[in-house]
Design an enzyme around this catalytic site. Structure first.
Site: not given
Ligand code: OSB
Ligand code: MG
Length: 368
Positions: A135, A161, A163, A188, A213, A238, A262, A290
């Site tokens: 991510s 992925k 952001k 995402d 996402e 999510d 998660k 994550g």
């Molecule tokens: O939306 O998936 C998410 C991290 C913190 C809060 C929300 C998210 C995330 C990530 C990071 O996308 C995922 C990771 O590398 O642990």
């Molecule tokens: Mg997410």
């Protein structure tokens, strides 16, 4: 299993990278690490919420209070024959699933260790290694984004992925896709858009994203279902999913076609198993999300993603991407996008207590 004592430590762990999302910037994690003791064994849990309620509503200080003054006092000195029995004691308290997950998951670890089996084995995992992607946070420029993608593709990660946020979406997807026509690519939004942005999502349909996402507000399954009807790309939920019941309702209403699970967001291992069952009954793929976990949370995520329903690459990338020094002694490293499932009893990792003590802000000892 009688829970004899517990230690709750609040630690601060600096991230190796600045992680920017549509809801803010993270440069460090503030984490509650829980150790439960019983029958000569220890079990560990780790929190995922942040100091500020920007992802969902929970906060670290709120969880510290609930664990120390409400949840732990109700389980210390008591005997639980399985995690479900412990679950019944904390169930009357509403919400706060991330706080409850710290305790619930630590008990699963303790219980699995007492049975001398790995968590993966105990819950029916079928994989010795799990496929993982990365991510990538919002980068300063489009070019930085494409270079970050290149670096992680070279490292063998199985899915990238990106952001996104309003105004920072089509530009990065277009250039990334132009340079990497064949990679598995997703975006995402962390709830940053509304139904006024339908055109943006229809334009994203051109770029063969595996899924989009959480584009819309976290409590809004209704509009996710409306948006899904107007675009081709599958939506992945999510933030919207806190339970197996949420999952059933989302899938019955066609609010998405993929689920990011998660474990800590949904209250722990037991609820994750229920969501796994529901998703499989709908034929909907799961992947492991994550929350920038340190070693304990990361180990749980790896074990749980060894279940058969996790058919898409997760966010559980190498620990060394995130930390100079992790809170556990064992390395959790992916090779060519494959993360090995630890094989020892429980989650199969041990706390680096000396390092933990150097980064501890507060420590609470809780006894029966
Ligand atoms: O939306 O998936 C998410 C991290 C913190 C809060 C929300 C998210 C995330 C990530 C990071 O996308 C995922 C990771 O590398 O642990
Ligand atoms: Mg997410």
């Amino acid at each position: 299993m009688k829970i004899e004592s517990a230690t709750l430590q609040l630690i601060e762990l600096p991230l190796k990278f600045r992680f920017e999302t549509s809801f803010g910037v993270q440069t460090k994690r503030t984490i509650l690490v829980l150790t439960l003791r019983g029958e000569g064994k220890e079990g560990y849990g780790e929190s995922v919420m942040e100091m500020l309620p920007l992802y969902r509503e929970e906060t670290t200080p709120g969880a510290e209070y609930l664990l120390k003054d409400v949840l732990l006092p109700r389980v210390l000195g008591k005997t639980f024959n399985n995690p479900q029995e412990l679950g019944q004691v904390i169930a009357p308290f509403r919400g706060n699933r991330m706080a409850k997950a710290v305790l619930e998951m630590a008990f699963w670890d303790l219980w699995a260790r007492s049975l001398n089996v790995s968590l993966s084995h105990l819950i029916g995992g079928v994989r010795k290694e799990v496929t993982v992607g990365v991510s990538l946070g919002i980068q300063p420029t489009v070019d930085d984004t494409v270079r970050a993608v290149e670096k992680h593709v070279m490292q063998g990660y199985r899915r990238i992925k990106l952001k996104i946020k309003p105004g920072w979406d089509l530009n990065i997807v277009k250039d990334t896709r132009a340079e990497f026509p064949d990679i598995t690519l997703t975006v995402d939004a962390n709830s940053a858009y509304s139904m006024a942005d339908v055109r943006t999502f229809q334009k994203l349909d051109e770029y063969q994203l595996d899924y989009i996402e959480q584009p819309l507000p976290y409590e809004d399954l209704h509009d996710h279902a409306k948006l899904q009807k107007l675009i081709q790309t599958p939506l992945c939920l999510d933030e919207s999913i806190l339970s197996a019941e949420d999952t059933r309702k989302a899938l019955e209403n066609h609010a998405g076609r993929v689920i990011n699970l998660k474990p800590a967001r949904v209250g722990g291992v037991s609820e994750s198993l229920k969501i796994h069952t529901v998703s499989q009954s709908f034929g909907i793929p799961l992947w492991m999300g994550g929350m920038l976990e340190a070693g304990v949370g990361r180990a749980f995520n790896i074990h749980i993603s060894s279940l058969p329903g996790f058919t898409k690459p997760g966010d559980t990338s190498s620990a060394s991407r995130y930390w100079e020094t992790d809170i556990i002694n064992e390395p959790l490293e992916a090779v060519d996008g494959l993360m090995p499932v630890p094989t020892g009893p429980g989650i199969g990792v041990t706390l680096n207590q000396d390092f933990l003590n150097t980064i501890t802000l507060r420590k609470h000892e809780v006894r029966a």
